[in-house]
Design a protein around this motif. Structure first.
Motif, PDB file in Angstrom:
ATOM      1  N   ILE A  60      -3.757 -45.338  -1.323  1.00 24.47           N
ATOM      2  CA  ILE A  60      -4.448 -45.946  -2.464  1.00 24.47           C
ATOM      3  C   ILE A  60      -4.513 -47.456  -2.278  1.00 24.47           C
ATOM      4  CG2 ILE A  60      -4.330 -46.355  -4.955  1.00 24.47           C
ATOM      5  CD1 ILE A  60      -3.056 -43.587  -5.219  1.00 24.47           C
ATOM      6  N   ALA A  61      -3.413 -48.040  -1.776  1.00 23.38           N
ATOM      7  CA  ALA A  61      -3.390 -49.479  -1.533  1.00 23.38           C
ATOM      8  C   ALA A  61      -4.434 -49.872  -0.493  1.00 23.38           C
ATOM      9  CB  ALA A  61      -1.997 -49.912  -1.075  1.00 23.38           C
TER      10      ALA A  61
ATOM     11  N   PHE B 139     -12.318 -57.103   1.521  1.00 19.40           N
ATOM     12  CA  PHE B 139     -13.350 -56.983   2.556  1.00 19.40           C
ATOM     13  C   PHE B 139     -14.635 -56.333   2.061  1.00 19.40           C
ATOM     14  CE2 PHE B 139      -9.274 -57.043   4.805  1.00 19.40           C
ATOM     15  CZ  PHE B 139      -9.481 -58.108   5.672  1.00 19.40           C
ATOM     16  N   GLY B 140     -14.717 -56.056   0.773  1.00 20.41           N
ATOM     17  CA  GLY B 140     -15.946 -55.500   0.232  1.00 20.41           C
ATOM     18  C   GLY B 140     -16.193 -54.058   0.611  1.00 20.41           C
ATOM     19  N   PHE B 141     -15.145 -53.279   0.757  1.00 23.48           N
ATOM     20  CA  PHE B 141     -15.265 -51.858   1.085  1.00 23.48           C
ATOM     21  C   PHE B 141     -16.013 -51.150  -0.046  1.00 23.48           C
ATOM     22  CE2 PHE B 141     -12.922 -47.604   1.070  1.00 23.48           C
ATOM     23  CZ  PHE B 141     -13.734 -47.059   2.046  1.00 23.48           C
ATOM     24  N   SER B 142     -17.217 -50.716   0.246  1.00 25.11           N
ATOM     25  CA  SER B 142     -18.058 -50.051  -0.762  1.00 25.11           C
ATOM     26  C   SER B 142     -18.861 -48.944  -0.082  1.00 25.11           C
ATOM     27  CB  SER B 142     -18.997 -51.070  -1.432  1.00 25.11           C
ATOM     28  OG  SER B 142     -19.797 -50.430  -2.416  1.00 25.11           O
TER      29      SER B 142
ATOM     30  N   ALA C  95     -11.416 -52.822  -0.692  1.00 27.96           N
ATOM     31  CA  ALA C  95     -12.506 -53.114  -1.631  1.00 27.96           C
ATOM     32  C   ALA C  95     -12.430 -54.550  -2.142  1.00 27.96           C
ATOM     33  CB  ALA C  95     -12.468 -52.126  -2.793  1.00 27.96           C
ATOM     34  N   LEU C  96     -11.228 -55.012  -2.475  1.00 28.98           N
ATOM     35  CA  LEU C  96     -11.068 -56.337  -3.071  1.00 28.98           C
ATOM     36  C   LEU C  96     -11.241 -57.466  -2.053  1.00 28.98           C
ATOM     37  CD1 LEU C  96      -8.013 -55.745  -5.450  1.00 28.98           C
ATOM     38  CD2 LEU C  96     -10.437 -55.885  -6.066  1.00 28.98           C
TER      39      LEU C  96
ATOM     40  N   ILE D  66     -16.269 -52.295   8.039  1.00 26.65           N
ATOM     41  CA  ILE D  66     -15.113 -52.021   7.186  1.00 26.65           C
ATOM     42  C   ILE D  66     -15.210 -50.632   6.572  1.00 26.65           C
ATOM     43  CG2 ILE D  66     -16.182 -53.089   5.156  1.00 26.65           C
ATOM     44  CD1 ILE D  66     -12.427 -52.993   6.064  1.00 26.65           C
ATOM     45  N   ASP D  67     -16.428 -50.143   6.335  1.00 26.00           N
ATOM     46  CA  ASP D  67     -16.591 -48.807   5.765  1.00 26.00           C
ATOM     47  C   ASP D  67     -16.224 -47.718   6.769  1.00 26.00           C
ATOM     48  OD1 ASP D  67     -17.457 -49.994   3.462  1.00 26.00           O
ATOM     49  OD2 ASP D  67     -19.593 -49.698   3.846  1.00 26.00           O
ATOM     50  N   GLY D  68     -16.315 -48.032   8.055  1.00 29.97           N
ATOM     51  CA  GLY D  68     -15.862 -47.090   9.074  1.00 29.97           C
ATOM     52  C   GLY D  68     -14.416 -47.306   9.466  1.00 29.97           C
ATOM     53  N   LEU D  69     -13.927 -48.562   9.301  1.00 33.50           N
ATOM     54  CA  LEU D  69     -12.561 -48.875   9.682  1.00 33.50           C
ATOM     55  C   LEU D  69     -11.550 -48.431   8.631  1.00 33.50           C
ATOM     56  CD1 LEU D  69     -10.590 -50.312  11.631  1.00 33.50           C
ATOM     57  CD2 LEU D  69     -10.986 -52.408  10.311  1.00 33.50           C
TER      58      LEU D  69
END
Length: 281
Positions: free
Chosen positions: A147-148, A157-160, A154-155, A85-88
């Motif tokens: 921004i969305a 899929f845990g994008f951190s 983050a909310l 998810i951090d790359g997607l």
């Protein structure tokens, strides 16, 4: 013009009166006109229905790609240094920005159909401000969606990302620049073609391979040879690399400079053509 009456001295005929709107536009500069026209172009996006749809679009992309295609994160060549998810998420930012930029041409076509452009031509305004306003309005809509994307990723899929908030902000700004520069391609085509149906077909043919024949979802190393060559030369792949380096906290100056350079070159080529074509509308 001077009029001479019997028994009286020469009397100068007063200049023709201008209405308040014409006088207001005639005394304003390019920046003021662009700002005012940008606000006008943004008004259709301000109703509740459009805002909801604008918010739902990135949510659908996140659910579809992050949920259904998560298994592709294990494809050969995919970096294991950070979660899929951090790359997607950065790639979805680029896709969102380019899709919003593609709407700029349709917006200009709609103004032509509604005779709004005809009204603008009767006013003493810089016609280039109309095109600038259209590009900025769609960029503003894109900013809301970007921004969305970051917040929803983050909310849900845990994008951190390791790059933290500064990396995410950098990725948003870079995506915004890519989308804004791409919007000039579609503004140029709208000014040249002036046909909404043809423009929509060309938009689909152009954006689909650009977005999906790239490294957005899987690395080029895992692709067939022909597709790999296309993906490696695709400018969207370089944009994806640039925003990913930001969210990863490992900023690559070469990738950023390359992306910014391509974006500015695109604007320098398309904007003058759009301006020249728009004059004869």
């Amino acid at each position: 013009m001077t009029v001479v009456e019997a028994g009286a001295g020469p009397r100068r005929t007063p200049p023709p009166r201008r209405d308040a709107t014409t006088a207001q536009w005639g005394t304003s500069g390019l920046v003021t006109q662009t700002f005012a026209l940008t606000g006008r172009s943004l008004r259709p996006y301000m109703n509740a229905g459009v805002i909801i749809v604008t918010f739902v679009e990135p949510l659908v992309m996140l659910l579809m790609f992050a949920g259904v295609l998560k298994v592709l994160g294990e494809a050969p060549g995919m970096s294991t240094d950070m979660a899929y998810i951090d790359g997607l998420a950065p790639a979805i930012m680029i896709i969102t920005a380019v899709a919003a930029g593609a709407q700029a041409g349709n917006g200009l076509i709609n103004d032509l159909r509604n005779d709004v452009i005809t009204r603008f031509h009767t006013l003493p305004i810089n016609r280039f401000s109309v095109l600038l306003a259209r590009s900025f309005a769609d960029a503003a809509r894109s900013l809301y969606q970007l921004i969305a994307v970051a917040v929803l990723a983050a909310l849900i899929f845990g994008f951190s990302p390791p790059g933290g908030i500064l990396g995410v902000l950098g990725a948003i700004l870079m995506s915004l620049l890519v989308g804004w520069s791409m919007s000039w391609i579609f503004i140029m085509m709208a000014a040249l073609l002036r046909n909404g149906d043809v423009l929509r077909m060309i938009t689909t043919l152009l954006t689909f391979p650009l977005l999906f024949a790239s490294n957005a979802f899987v690395p080029p190393e895992s692709m067939p040879t022909g597709l790999r060559v296309i993906a490696q030369g695709n400018p969207i792949s370089y944009a994806n690399d640039a925003v990913r380096s930001m969210v990863a906290g490992d900023v690559s100056g070469l990738e950023i400079l390359t992306t910014v350079g391509v974006c500015l070159a695109l604007v320098c080529v398309c904007a003058p053509i759009s301006k020249r074509s728009f004059r004869v509308m």
